[in-house]
Design a protein around this motif. Structure first.
Motif, mmCIF file in Angstrom:
data_model
loop_
_atom_site.group_PDB
_atom_site.id
_atom_site.type_symbol
_atom_site.label_atom_id
_atom_site.label_comp_id
_atom_site.label_asym_id
_atom_site.label_seq_id
_atom_site.Cartn_x
_atom_site.Cartn_y
_atom_site.Cartn_z
ATOM 1 N N LEU A 71 -2.009 14.588 -7.945
ATOM 2 C CA LEU A 71 -2.939 13.985 -7.968
ATOM 3 C C LEU A 71 -2.416 12.709 -7.909
ATOM 4 O O LEU A 71 -2.873 11.133 -7.119
ATOM 5 N N CYS A 72 -1.449 12.073 -8.676
ATOM 6 C CA CYS A 72 -0.767 10.274 -8.052
ATOM 7 C C CYS A 72 -0.740 10.200 -6.827
ATOM 8 O O CYS A 72 -1.013 9.197 -6.061
ATOM 9 N N SER A 73 -0.008 11.876 -6.098
ATOM 10 C CA SER A 73 0.434 10.989 -4.422
ATOM 11 C C SER A 73 -0.964 11.315 -4.030
ATOM 12 O O SER A 73 -0.992 10.198 -2.788
ATOM 13 N N LEU A 74 -2.299 11.392 -4.137
ATOM 14 C CA LEU A 74 -3.251 11.857 -3.590
ATOM 15 C C LEU A 74 -4.314 10.084 -3.047
ATOM 16 O O LEU A 74 -4.875 9.860 -2.485
ATOM 17 N N ARG A 75 -4.268 9.818 -4.864
ATOM 18 C CA ARG A 75 -4.082 8.023 -4.723
ATOM 19 C C ARG A 75 -3.647 7.282 -4.054
ATOM 20 O O ARG A 75 -4.127 6.832 -3.215
ATOM 21 N N ALA A 76 -2.594 7.881 -3.817
ATOM 22 C CA ALA A 76 -1.389 6.353 -2.354
ATOM 23 C C ALA A 76 -2.363 6.966 -1.418
ATOM 24 O O ALA A 76 -1.847 5.972 -0.647
ATOM 25 N N PHE A 77 -1.950 8.242 -0.423
ATOM 26 C CA PHE A 77 -2.545 8.479 0.723
ATOM 27 C C PHE A 77 -3.776 8.039 1.009
ATOM 28 O O PHE A 77 -4.173 7.655 2.034
ATOM 29 N N LYS A 78 -4.410 8.111 0.520
ATOM 30 C CA LYS A 78 -5.729 7.907 0.229
ATOM 31 C C LYS A 78 -6.156 6.475 0.757
ATOM 32 O O LYS A 78 -7.528 6.146 0.799
ATOM 33 N N ARG A 79 -4.992 5.083 0.457
ATOM 34 C CA ARG A 79 -5.824 4.338 0.707
ATOM 35 C C ARG A 79 -5.558 3.901 1.711
ATOM 36 O O ARG A 79 -5.024 4.572 3.054
ATOM 37 N N SER A 104 0.808 -1.634 -0.017
ATOM 38 C CA SER A 104 -0.079 0.005 -0.244
ATOM 39 C C SER A 104 1.444 1.362 -0.023
ATOM 40 O O SER A 104 0.587 2.557 -0.799
ATOM 41 N N ASN A 105 2.451 1.435 0.396
ATOM 42 C CA ASN A 105 3.134 2.449 0.712
ATOM 43 C C ASN A 105 3.371 2.560 -1.235
ATOM 44 O O ASN A 105 4.142 3.325 -0.655
ATOM 45 N N GLN A 106 3.246 1.233 -1.731
ATOM 46 C CA GLN A 106 3.785 1.783 -3.552
ATOM 47 C C GLN A 106 3.096 2.992 -3.771
ATOM 48 O O GLN A 106 2.277 3.127 -4.048
ATOM 49 N N ILE A 107 3.732 4.198 -4.352
ATOM 50 C CA ILE A 107 2.979 5.105 -5.081
ATOM 51 C C ILE A 107 3.455 5.977 -6.839
ATOM 52 O O ILE A 107 5.046 5.395 -6.483
ATOM 53 N N ASN A 108 2.513 5.447 -7.462
ATOM 54 C CA ASN A 108 3.224 5.118 -8.785
ATOM 55 C C ASN A 108 2.822 6.781 -9.336
ATOM 56 O O ASN A 108 1.924 7.386 -9.413
ATOM 57 N N ALA A 167 6.370 1.792 -16.789
ATOM 58 C CA ALA A 167 7.512 2.057 -15.615
ATOM 59 C C ALA A 167 8.599 2.251 -16.404
ATOM 60 O O ALA A 167 9.633 2.115 -17.229
ATOM 61 N N GLU A 168 9.783 3.647 -15.815
ATOM 62 C CA GLU A 168 10.633 3.920 -15.930
ATOM 63 C C GLU A 168 12.495 3.109 -15.889
ATOM 64 O O GLU A 168 12.670 3.242 -16.595
ATOM 65 N N GLY A 169 11.862 2.067 -15.173
ATOM 66 C CA GLY A 169 12.757 1.065 -14.630
ATOM 67 C C GLY A 169 13.746 1.705 -13.582
ATOM 68 O O GLY A 169 15.265 1.107 -13.607
ATOM 69 N N ALA A 170 13.599 2.363 -12.312
ATOM 70 C CA ALA A 170 14.557 2.517 -11.693
ATOM 71 C C ALA A 170 14.084 2.302 -10.406
ATOM 72 O O ALA A 170 12.329 2.494 -10.250
ATOM 73 N N VAL A 171 14.065 1.741 -9.373
ATOM 74 C CA VAL A 171 14.747 0.507 -8.339
ATOM 75 C C VAL A 171 14.917 2.018 -7.274
ATOM 76 O O VAL A 171 15.723 2.267 -7.349
#
Length: 878
Positions: free
Chosen positions: A539-547, A527-531, A567-571
């Motif tokens: 907007l992407c952060s809001l979707r993650a923080f509202k989980r 649930s802490n994965q932020i896409n 995905a850009e490929g950055a681990v």
């Protein structure tokens, strides 16, 4: 002449039978060559006499062949030159140019590529194509030669189409063949006229048999034509010269391959030795830190001692009480407990030009350390530690190491990092890095000490000397402002994780460390994965923080996604998180819940944001940015900061009103000089004043001023009360609001004051340079590149490289635009790209490694550095 066709037919059947016999014998060993040949020979005769009852002929491809003189023909030569090539034995094969009525070569489509290779080699008997090697090609538009890459003869036929099939030798054959041009072509007429014609029409079995060491020349006595070329010296010398030329070319290529292999092998061995040496140094460093911690656990802090402050390279400050008559090793044990401490380090008083090495002995007072001193700590690189230890050993110092450093052994000497001079393959790799320098060769290469190098080189390559002159005070200069602030604060006593903290003796780093300790870096739920899409970070952060199960007390897992939603490929090992928190704070700064000047923002009223609790979510985002990454807003207005911290704010002014129309109406009321003008202005602003409950008739100028003040106060404070409550609720995340209200002065610079721009010297001292071995060719190029790097940073600071800034360079290397208050996890490093095809800078934001390209001129270095940074909006390597 009438018997010739019959003899040729017998020869063909015998040739084919022998070839098929060899193939079958390779598959089974229960028969003999004679029996198999006899059986196949009779089968061939039966098939030939059978007429229409026999097997159908194999499909063939009729095509014109043409041999070119060398590999560098990009365009087909003119027609006259092609005719001259025929006279020199090139161009058309003999069976096309000599046999009347035969203008094409017949190639069986079922042949393998090796069969076709043998056929082409036999079609040009004067050229040893099997030694020279060749490629197949066709002509395209503009007579351009196009080389072909095929996997079968059928595919080759499709690729060639109606064009000729051109043979392109891998080496020049014209210069050799032309030497024999004086020999009449008639000399070669009986050479292969019948034999090559037969070759052009034999099936795949016959060609395959040729590759099995059955040469056409071995059957030449069966033909009526005499084989004159075997007795002609000119033909023999021609073939010998072609063979010698091909052999020389092969030897040249082989020598080049061997040289490249040896170079690669030496590089791999050097890399392996450096790795082993680094692991040995790292192992000793960890053991030294553990030994210091064990000794300090048994050493209690004296209550009657004097306070000595220590400032570390990352900006952290620590303090402890010491008795000046105690051994100075206790002081070094206390300082060297840090996780990033080096095996040997130095401390220095800013008022003294002499630094103190951690291997020093004596008491604290013997080294001029006084009460309330502030000592600057400087960690040494592994290379510096090796050189110092080697220098001490070669000086023959009889003094034994003190108790605190008794576990340290001299490391690998400098010669062990050099590649061997003997054959690389005969040198076995080191199985275990020795902790002692080799005793058998102590004088092969004396270790270089820091004091033996010129002073300007030490400054240039960022290799700090143990003895700093008064002119060299980079640490004092860099931390001058921080030192001034710390001197105005009350002294801070030593604290340990988990122990009590005195609120009267605390600094920002201590508070942040306490809050960061609440984050579990080893736990990262899904649930802490932020896409994140860079075009809409908020907007992407809001979707993650509202989980439902989003946990700000756990590690974040950031995944950047490009425009194509891939995905850009950055681990995420730290770099993407730093990049994300920086972009998130920038998006928060530009969100619609704030208004006002860019560096003096306050909350704006948005009813939709109130309904969706956007103020609370944005407050939570700011708390995560501050604690997870040390990224502060730096744009709060002083009023907003005081409102959050619960500090009384001064009365609002008309200039603080964000709505332009309402502000102009209030200014008109305020500037009225008579009661009539004031009431007239109030009537014009009646709609706005009635909404906030301030519409009323005034009978004096004092009432006019009271009306304006109450309207401004309500607009700035009253109507934003609910929004401010939501915002404060979000800031409670990870205990940030509590610490803000307890220590507002410590957080003021992080929330209100504008960030100080980075300077060139900040990046020069921030990065640790990973040089090659001293004295090597690589080291010379790396030294020049570091000169370019530092000159380039100065040009950026002076505005000569716009739009590149020092902050963008740090963003490219680490993902952060400024050094976090707690510093980076480890010191950033500079490495070098010795590969010639890597001309742009590269960065690993997780490992904090910036790789600089090597260029021969400063102009080229500057150009590719700017292009690489400006054209890298995403992670190239993370």
């Amino acid at each position: 002449m009438s018997e010739r066709p019959e003899g040729e037919g017998v020869f063909n059947r015998l040739f084919n039978a022998a070839a098929r016999a060899r193939q079958e014998l390779a598959a089974r060993n229960d028969t003999t060559l004679l029996a198999t040949t006899r059986r196949l020979f009779h089968r061939q005769v039966h098939r030939v006499r059978g007429g229409s009852v026999g097997r159908r002929e194999k499909p063939t491809w009729q095509v014109k062949l043409f041999l070119l003189p060398g590999p560098d023909n990009g365009v087909l030569p003119p027609t006259k030159e092609l005719e001259e090539l025929d006279k020199l034995g090139l161009g058309k094969p003999v069976h096309e140019s000599l046999e009347a009525g035969c203008t094409n070569s017949k190639i069986v489509l079922n042949w393998s590529l090796s069969d076709l290779n043998n056929f082409i080699c036999q079609s040009y008997p004067r050229i040893s194509l099997n030694l020279v090697g060749f490629e197949l090609a066709r002509t395209g538009k503009g007579r351009k030669i196009q080389k072909l890459q095929v996997s079968s003869v059928k595919e080759l036929k499709t690729a060639v189409g109606k064009s000729r099939l051109y043979i392109v030798p891998r080496a020049f054959v014209l210069q050799v063949t032309s030497q024999s041009s004086a020999i009449s072509q008639n000399l070669f007429l009986p050479l292969a006229a019948p034999a090559v014609d037969e070759t052009s029409q034999v099936d795949s079995d016959q060609v395959a048999s040729t590759s099995s060491a059955i040469s056409m020349n071995s059957f030449s006595p069966l033909s009526n034509a005499p084989v004159q070329h075997e007795t002609v010296p000119g033909a023999e010398s021609t073939q010998a010269q072609v063979a010698n030329q091909a052999l020389r070319e092969w030897r040249r290529i082989r020598a080049q391959q061997d040289q490249e292999y040896n170079t690669s092998l030496l590089a791999d061995q050097e890399k392996e030795w450096r790795k082993l040496a680094y692991e040995a140094c790292e192992d000793r460093r960890q053991k030294a830190i553990e030994a210091r911690r064990q000794r300090m656990s048994a050493c209690e802090e004296p209550s009657n001692g004097v306070v000595i402050k220590f400032k570390y390279p990352d900006g952290c400050i620590n303090m402890r009480k010491f008795i000046l008559s105690e051994p100075i090793q206790i002081l070094f044990d206390f300082v060297g407990q840090d996780d990033i401490a080096s095996e040997i380090f130095v401390v220095q008083d800013p008022t003294s030009s002499k630094s103190i090495e951690s291997s020093s002995t004596g008491s604290i007072v013997d080294h001029g350390i006084k009460a309330s001193s502030t000592l600057y700590v400087l960690w040494l690189s592994n290379q510096d530690v090796l050189e110092n230890l080697s220098h001490q050993q070669n000086d023959g110092a009889s003094t034994q190491p003190s108790v605190s450093e008794s576990s340290l052994q001299p490391p690998l000497s400098e010669p062990s990092l050099q590649p061997p001079l003997s054959e690389p393959s005969l040198q076995p790799p080191l199985s275990e890095p020795s902790l002692q320098p080799p005793l058998s060769e102590p004088s092969l290469q004396p270790p270089l000490t820091l004091l033996s190098q010129p002073q300007e080189i030490l400054t240039l390559y960022d290799e700090p000397s143990l003895q700093l002159s008064p002119v060299q005070e980079p640490i004092i200069i860099l931390d001058e402002q921080d030192e001034t602030v710390s001197q105005n604060q009350p002294p801070v006593s030593t604290h340990y994780p988990g122990g009590p903290v005195d609120e009267d003796e605390i600094d920002l780093q201590t508070i942040l460390k306490k809050m960061v300790s609440r984050v579990d870096e080893g736990f990262c739920p899904i649930s802490n994965q932020i896409n994140v899409c860079r075009s809409n970070v908020l907007l992407c952060s809001l979707r993650a923080f509202k989980r439902r199960f989003f946990n700000p007390e756990a590690k974040l897992d950031v995944v950047f996604v490009d425009e194509a939603d891939s995905a850009e490929g950055a681990v995420d090992d730290g770099g993407p998180t730093r990049e994300y928190l920086r972009l998130l704070m920038k998006a928060v700064h530009q969100s619609n819940i704030f208004e006002g000047h860019e560096r003096n923002r306050q909350l704006s009223l948005d009813t939709q944001a109130l309904q969706t609790k956007l103020y609370m979510w944005v407050g939570k985002m700011i708390a995560v940015c501050v604690i997870h990454g040390g990224v502060g807003p730096h744009f709060f207005s002083q009023r907003l900061f005081h409102q959050i911290c619960g500090i009384p704010t001064p009365q609002a002014t008309v200039d603080e009103v964000g709505d332009h129309t309402f502000r102009e109406q209030l200014l008109k009321i305020q500037e009225a000089t008579t009661v009539r003008e004031a009431n007239s202005a109030i009537v014009e602003a009646a709609d706005s004043l009635s909404i906030i409950g301030a519409l009323r008739h005034v009978s004096s100028l004092e009432e006019k001023d009271t009306l304006v003040q109450s309207a401004a106060d309500f607009f700035i404070n009253g109507r934003l009360a609910t929004a401010l409550d939501q915002f404060a609720e979000g800031l409670k995340t990870l205990g940030l609001l509590e610490e803000l209200r307890k220590n507002p002065a410590l957080f003021y610079n992080m929330f209100v004051t504008e960030e100080l721009p980075l300077q060139a010297k900040d990046l020069c001292t921030l990065f640790q340079v990973d040089f090659s071995v001293q004295g090597s060719n690589r080291r010379d190029r790396e030294n020049m590149t570091i000169c370019f790097w530092r000159d380039w940073l100065i040009d950026i600071e002076e505005g000569e490289c716009s739009p590149v800034t020092i902050e963008k360079v740090l963003e490219f290397a680490s993902g952060a635009s400024t050094v976090p208050p707690l510093g980076f996890p480890h010191r950033p490093q500079i490495q070098f790209l010795h590969e010639g095809n890597r001309i742009f800078p590269e960065a690993n934001t997780c490992a904090l490694v910036l790789s600089l390209p090597l260029h021969s001129s400063y102009e080229a270095f500057k150009q590719y550095m700017m292009e690489g940074i400006l054209q890298a909006p995403t992670f190239g390597r993370a």
